[in-house]
Design a protein around this motif. Sequence first.
Motif, PDB file in Angstrom:
ATOM      1  N   SER A 197     -26.912  16.538 -27.731  1.00  0.00           N
ATOM      2  CA  SER A 197     -27.319  15.576 -28.573  1.00  0.00           C
ATOM      3  C   SER A 197     -27.945  15.902 -29.897  1.00  0.00           C
ATOM      4  O   SER A 197     -27.611  15.282 -31.093  1.00  0.00           O
ATOM      5  CB  SER A 197     -27.999  14.776 -27.833  1.00  0.00           C
ATOM      6  OG  SER A 197     -29.212  15.347 -27.503  1.00  0.00           O
ATOM      7  N   ASN A 198     -28.609  16.932 -29.879  1.00  0.00           N
ATOM      8  CA  ASN A 198     -29.311  17.302 -31.193  1.00  0.00           C
ATOM      9  C   ASN A 198     -28.330  17.901 -32.211  1.00  0.00           C
ATOM     10  O   ASN A 198     -28.405  17.806 -33.437  1.00  0.00           O
ATOM     11  CB  ASN A 198     -30.455  18.245 -30.935  1.00  0.00           C
ATOM     12  CG  ASN A 198     -31.441  17.767 -30.200  1.00  0.00           C
ATOM     13  OD1 ASN A 198     -32.007  16.509 -30.626  1.00  0.00           O
ATOM     14  ND2 ASN A 198     -32.249  18.514 -29.247  1.00  0.00           N
ATOM     15  N   LYS A 199     -27.598  18.641 -31.808  1.00  0.00           N
ATOM     16  CA  LYS A 199     -26.421  19.114 -32.671  1.00  0.00           C
ATOM     17  C   LYS A 199     -25.557  17.726 -33.325  1.00  0.00           C
ATOM     18  O   LYS A 199     -25.073  17.910 -34.367  1.00  0.00           O
ATOM     19  CB  LYS A 199     -25.600  20.021 -31.923  1.00  0.00           C
ATOM     20  CG  LYS A 199     -26.278  21.520 -31.616  1.00  0.00           C
ATOM     21  CD  LYS A 199     -25.360  22.426 -31.114  1.00  0.00           C
ATOM     22  CE  LYS A 199     -26.114  23.788 -30.895  1.00  0.00           C
ATOM     23  NZ  LYS A 199     -25.149  24.801 -30.278  1.00  0.00           N
ATOM     24  N   ILE A 200     -25.130  17.138 -32.402  1.00  0.00           N
ATOM     25  CA  ILE A 200     -24.443  15.895 -32.781  1.00  0.00           C
ATOM     26  C   ILE A 200     -25.126  15.266 -33.868  1.00  0.00           C
ATOM     27  O   ILE A 200     -24.631  14.751 -35.023  1.00  0.00           O
ATOM     28  CB  ILE A 200     -23.917  14.924 -31.502  1.00  0.00           C
ATOM     29  CG1 ILE A 200     -23.073  15.496 -30.792  1.00  0.00           C
ATOM     30  CG2 ILE A 200     -23.432  13.665 -32.437  1.00  0.00           C
ATOM     31  CD1 ILE A 200     -22.924  14.815 -29.603  1.00  0.00           C
ATOM     32  N   LYS A 201     -26.409  15.067 -33.798  1.00  0.00           N
ATOM     33  CA  LYS A 201     -27.196  14.085 -34.488  1.00  0.00           C
ATOM     34  C   LYS A 201     -27.502  15.015 -35.772  1.00  0.00           C
ATOM     35  O   LYS A 201     -27.405  14.447 -37.108  1.00  0.00           O
ATOM     36  CB  LYS A 201     -28.748  13.799 -34.020  1.00  0.00           C
ATOM     37  CG  LYS A 201     -28.997  13.074 -32.787  1.00  0.00           C
ATOM     38  CD  LYS A 201     -30.138  13.039 -32.117  1.00  0.00           C
ATOM     39  CE  LYS A 201     -30.428  12.175 -31.074  1.00  0.00           C
ATOM     40  NZ  LYS A 201     -31.832  12.021 -30.539  1.00  0.00           N
ATOM     41  N   GLU A 202     -27.853  16.343 -35.819  1.00  0.00           N
ATOM     42  CA  GLU A 202     -27.643  16.942 -37.167  1.00  0.00           C
ATOM     43  C   GLU A 202     -26.390  17.076 -37.828  1.00  0.00           C
ATOM     44  O   GLU A 202     -26.543  17.083 -39.062  1.00  0.00           O
ATOM     45  CB  GLU A 202     -27.924  18.510 -36.750  1.00  0.00           C
ATOM     46  CG  GLU A 202     -28.514  19.443 -37.818  1.00  0.00           C
ATOM     47  CD  GLU A 202     -28.561  21.078 -37.716  1.00  0.00           C
ATOM     48  OE1 GLU A 202     -28.771  21.812 -38.102  1.00  0.00           O
ATOM     49  OE2 GLU A 202     -28.531  21.201 -36.366  1.00  0.00           O
ATOM     50  N   LEU A 203     -25.294  17.295 -37.156  1.00  0.00           N
ATOM     51  CA  LEU A 203     -23.999  17.203 -37.518  1.00  0.00           C
ATOM     52  C   LEU A 203     -23.788  15.761 -38.530  1.00  0.00           C
ATOM     53  O   LEU A 203     -23.387  15.731 -39.755  1.00  0.00           O
ATOM     54  CB  LEU A 203     -22.876  17.151 -36.646  1.00  0.00           C
ATOM     55  CG  LEU A 203     -21.407  17.091 -37.303  1.00  0.00           C
ATOM     56  CD1 LEU A 203     -20.877  18.488 -37.829  1.00  0.00           C
ATOM     57  CD2 LEU A 203     -20.392  16.496 -36.373  1.00  0.00           C
ATOM     58  N   VAL A 204     -23.901  14.882 -37.853  1.00  0.00           N
ATOM     59  CA  VAL A 204     -23.923  13.266 -38.407  1.00  0.00           C
ATOM     60  C   VAL A 204     -24.943  13.370 -39.837  1.00  0.00           C
ATOM     61  O   VAL A 204     -24.270  12.815 -40.913  1.00  0.00           O
ATOM     62  CB  VAL A 204     -24.023  12.040 -37.637  1.00  0.00           C
ATOM     63  CG1 VAL A 204     -24.104  11.081 -38.196  1.00  0.00           C
ATOM     64  CG2 VAL A 204     -23.091  12.235 -36.478  1.00  0.00           C
ATOM     65  N   GLN A 205     -25.951  13.532 -39.543  1.00  0.00           N
ATOM     66  CA  GLN A 205     -26.949  13.733 -40.562  1.00  0.00           C
ATOM     67  C   GLN A 205     -26.565  14.591 -41.922  1.00  0.00           C
ATOM     68  O   GLN A 205     -26.630  13.931 -43.092  1.00  0.00           O
ATOM     69  CB  GLN A 205     -28.459  14.178 -40.067  1.00  0.00           C
ATOM     70  CG  GLN A 205     -29.303  14.111 -41.128  1.00  0.00           C
ATOM     71  CD  GLN A 205     -30.861  14.467 -40.766  1.00  0.00           C
ATOM     72  OE1 GLN A 205     -30.765  15.497 -39.829  1.00  0.00           O
ATOM     73  NE2 GLN A 205     -31.930  13.621 -41.252  1.00  0.00           N
ATOM     74  N   ASN A 206     -26.140  15.788 -41.375  1.00  0.00           N
ATOM     75  CA  ASN A 206     -25.612  16.478 -42.740  1.00  0.00           C
ATOM     76  C   ASN A 206     -24.437  15.952 -43.379  1.00  0.00           C
ATOM     77  O   ASN A 206     -24.130  16.111 -44.702  1.00  0.00           O
ATOM     78  CB  ASN A 206     -25.431  17.857 -42.014  1.00  0.00           C
ATOM     79  CG  ASN A 206     -26.408  18.479 -41.774  1.00  0.00           C
ATOM     80  OD1 ASN A 206     -27.797  18.478 -42.105  1.00  0.00           O
ATOM     81  ND2 ASN A 206     -26.472  19.762 -40.979  1.00  0.00           N
ATOM     82  N   VAL A 207     -23.515  15.383 -42.778  1.00  0.00           N
ATOM     83  CA  VAL A 207     -22.260  14.671 -43.219  1.00  0.00           C
ATOM     84  C   VAL A 207     -22.685  13.550 -44.037  1.00  0.00           C
ATOM     85  O   VAL A 207     -22.304  13.307 -45.504  1.00  0.00           O
ATOM     86  CB  VAL A 207     -21.230  14.234 -42.257  1.00  0.00           C
ATOM     87  CG1 VAL A 207     -20.411  13.337 -42.921  1.00  0.00           C
ATOM     88  CG2 VAL A 207     -20.846  15.414 -41.572  1.00  0.00           C
ATOM     89  N   ARG A 208     -23.845  12.507 -43.742  1.00  0.00           N
ATOM     90  CA  ARG A 208     -24.067  11.519 -44.455  1.00  0.00           C
ATOM     91  C   ARG A 208     -24.949  11.639 -45.486  1.00  0.00           C
ATOM     92  O   ARG A 208     -25.101  11.057 -46.320  1.00  0.00           O
ATOM     93  CB  ARG A 208     -24.729  10.502 -43.469  1.00  0.00           C
ATOM     94  CG  ARG A 208     -23.980   9.893 -42.218  1.00  0.00           C
ATOM     95  CD  ARG A 208     -22.801   9.599 -42.548  1.00  0.00           C
ATOM     96  NE  ARG A 208     -22.154   8.810 -41.423  1.00  0.00           N
ATOM     97  CZ  ARG A 208     -20.864   8.705 -41.324  1.00  0.00           C
ATOM     98  NH1 ARG A 208     -19.959   9.180 -42.230  1.00  0.00           N
ATOM     99  NH2 ARG A 208     -20.172   8.446 -40.253  1.00  0.00           N
ATOM    100  N   ASN A 209     -25.809  13.053 -45.449  1.00  0.00           N
ATOM    101  CA  ASN A 209     -26.414  13.236 -46.517  1.00  0.00           C
ATOM    102  C   ASN A 209     -25.785  14.218 -47.941  1.00  0.00           C
ATOM    103  O   ASN A 209     -26.465  14.736 -48.934  1.00  0.00           O
ATOM    104  CB  ASN A 209     -27.780  14.121 -46.004  1.00  0.00           C
ATOM    105  CG  ASN A 209     -28.698  13.118 -45.422  1.00  0.00           C
ATOM    106  OD1 ASN A 209     -28.521  12.032 -45.524  1.00  0.00           O
ATOM    107  ND2 ASN A 209     -29.321  13.705 -44.572  1.00  0.00           N
ATOM    108  N   ILE A 210     -24.749  14.184 -47.733  1.00  0.00           N
ATOM    109  CA  ILE A 210     -24.032  15.057 -48.879  1.00  0.00           C
ATOM    110  C   ILE A 210     -23.777  14.304 -50.198  1.00  0.00           C
ATOM    111  O   ILE A 210     -23.694  13.043 -49.917  1.00  0.00           O
ATOM    112  CB  ILE A 210     -22.269  15.344 -48.525  1.00  0.00           C
ATOM    113  CG1 ILE A 210     -22.262  16.390 -47.269  1.00  0.00           C
ATOM    114  CG2 ILE A 210     -21.572  15.683 -49.787  1.00  0.00           C
ATOM    115  CD1 ILE A 210     -21.010  16.783 -47.068  1.00  0.00           C
TER     116      ILE A 210
END
Length: 210
Positions: A197-210
């Motif tokens: 779950s932490n990796k999923i959250k990190e991935l989504v955050q990194n995509v949204r913060n581009i």
Amino acid sequence: MGTDFKIKICGIKDLSTLELCRDLGVDFVGLNFSPKSPRGINRNVAEEILSIRHLPGFPKLVFLFFENSTEEILSLTKELNPDLIQLIRGDRFLTNEIWESFTNQNRLLPAIRIQSPVVSDEELEPKSSLVILDSFQKGLGGGSGHVFPWEFVTNVKRPYLLAGGITPNNVQLALNTLKPYGIDVASGVETDGKKDSNKIKELVQNVRNI
């Protein structure tokens, strides 16, 4: 909500991961029915975790098949009615009839395993509005965690989801380099073979913060 890059999380096997993807606004979720995959599930598991499908904001639902029988593909898609059906180009079990049938229904999400530079978009199933470009590993339909050479697809103009070894650590580089329609991630958000779950959250955050 940040960028317009789309996110697909594939190989979901449990309700809590599916709930998390919905809560995070993931665009596509994939359930894998391949007997060749460690992420493969059966009908009963699918029915159980899809109990939340009626909720608002549920992502587009993708069923992935690789080396499944035609009968199983048709049965599962008829009974559980996914939005899209992901089939792998080169799957030795697939018939032209089933490929064309889902294409004509505008439900085929073809996955193409890239082994050489793509010269023309016409190579990439032009009848489908969206394709997945993935790495090739013999005997696997995807989810291997291997990155293919991104320079092979720098000339691609049509919408595609970039797959193959995408992780929270390299996703921003991938998106900034290739500008795909979105990304498709399975092993890249797992720890010890299970969705993290932490990796999923990190991935989504990194995509949204581009």
